[in-house]
Motif scaffolding. Sequence first.
Motif, PDB file in Angstrom:
ATOM      1  N   PHE A  92       0.820  -1.209   0.000  1.00 53.95           N
ATOM      2  CA  PHE A  92       0.000   0.000   0.000  1.00 53.95           C
ATOM      3  C   PHE A  92       0.856   1.261   0.000  1.00 53.95           C
ATOM      4  O   PHE A  92       0.557   2.214  -0.726  1.00 53.95           O
ATOM      5  N   ILE A  93       1.903   1.278   0.822  1.00 57.06           N
ATOM      6  CA  ILE A  93       2.798   2.442   0.849  1.00 57.06           C
ATOM      7  C   ILE A  93       3.444   2.638  -0.519  1.00 57.06           C
ATOM      8  O   ILE A  93       3.532   3.756  -1.026  1.00 57.06           O
ATOM      9  N   PHE A  95       2.328   1.639  -3.497  1.00 55.27           N
ATOM     10  CA  PHE A  95       1.341   2.053  -4.494  1.00 55.27           C
ATOM     11  C   PHE A  95       0.897   3.503  -4.269  1.00 55.27           C
ATOM     12  O   PHE A  95       0.805   4.271  -5.228  1.00 55.27           O
ATOM     13  N   GLY A  96       0.647   3.874  -3.026  1.00 53.03           N
ATOM     14  CA  GLY A  96       0.102   5.196  -2.746  1.00 53.03           C
ATOM     15  C   GLY A  96       1.110   6.325  -2.734  1.00 53.03           C
ATOM     16  O   GLY A  96       0.769   7.465  -3.050  1.00 53.03           O
ATOM     17  N   PHE A  97       2.356   6.027  -2.376  1.00 48.74           N
ATOM     18  CA  PHE A  97       3.345   7.093  -2.245  1.00 48.74           C
ATOM     19  C   PHE A  97       4.506   6.979  -3.230  1.00 48.74           C
ATOM     20  O   PHE A  97       4.879   7.953  -3.874  1.00 48.74           O
ATOM     21  N   THR A 100       3.234   6.555  -7.256  1.00 49.90           N
ATOM     22  CA  THR A 100       2.638   7.808  -7.727  1.00 49.90           C
ATOM     23  C   THR A 100       3.694   8.904  -7.875  1.00 49.90           C
ATOM     24  O   THR A 100       3.656   9.683  -8.830  1.00 49.90           O
TER      25      THR A 100
END
Length: 139
Positions: A92-93, A95-97, A100
């Motif tokens: 998640f980290i 993919f999200g940070f 991006t």
Amino acid sequence: MEFAGVNALAVVLAGAASYMFGGLWYSQFGDMWLTAIGRTFEELKAEGGFGAKPMLIALIAQMVMALVFAGAMSYLGKGNVTLANGLISGAFIWFGFILTTLVTNNQFQAQGWRLTLVDGGHWLGVLLIQGAIIGFLGM
């Protein structure tokens, strides 16, 4: 061994393991990375892009990342810092940070997708390794 609510041993092992992973990753994909940035190894070496200084900076950065990751995982609560949650948190980290940020920066710098794939794969591996170690060893 705990420090400020995180397992210091997990942080050091996660930082060291992810640093070593970077060496393995770029030994396999280094030529693709050099092509993607349009440079040669000799050019980067002449400009100080390889050697003790950037390697030390990378090691310190991995340790800081592992410390912050462990701190973030501590918010899951003592019984919820697990291998599975470490892997999920790392994904998640990433993919999200990380992904991006890489996509945005590389597009504004007119870099191709190859650079995003090489660097993105590296950072995904880093966060999965760190998450696995921190989660496995717990808080």
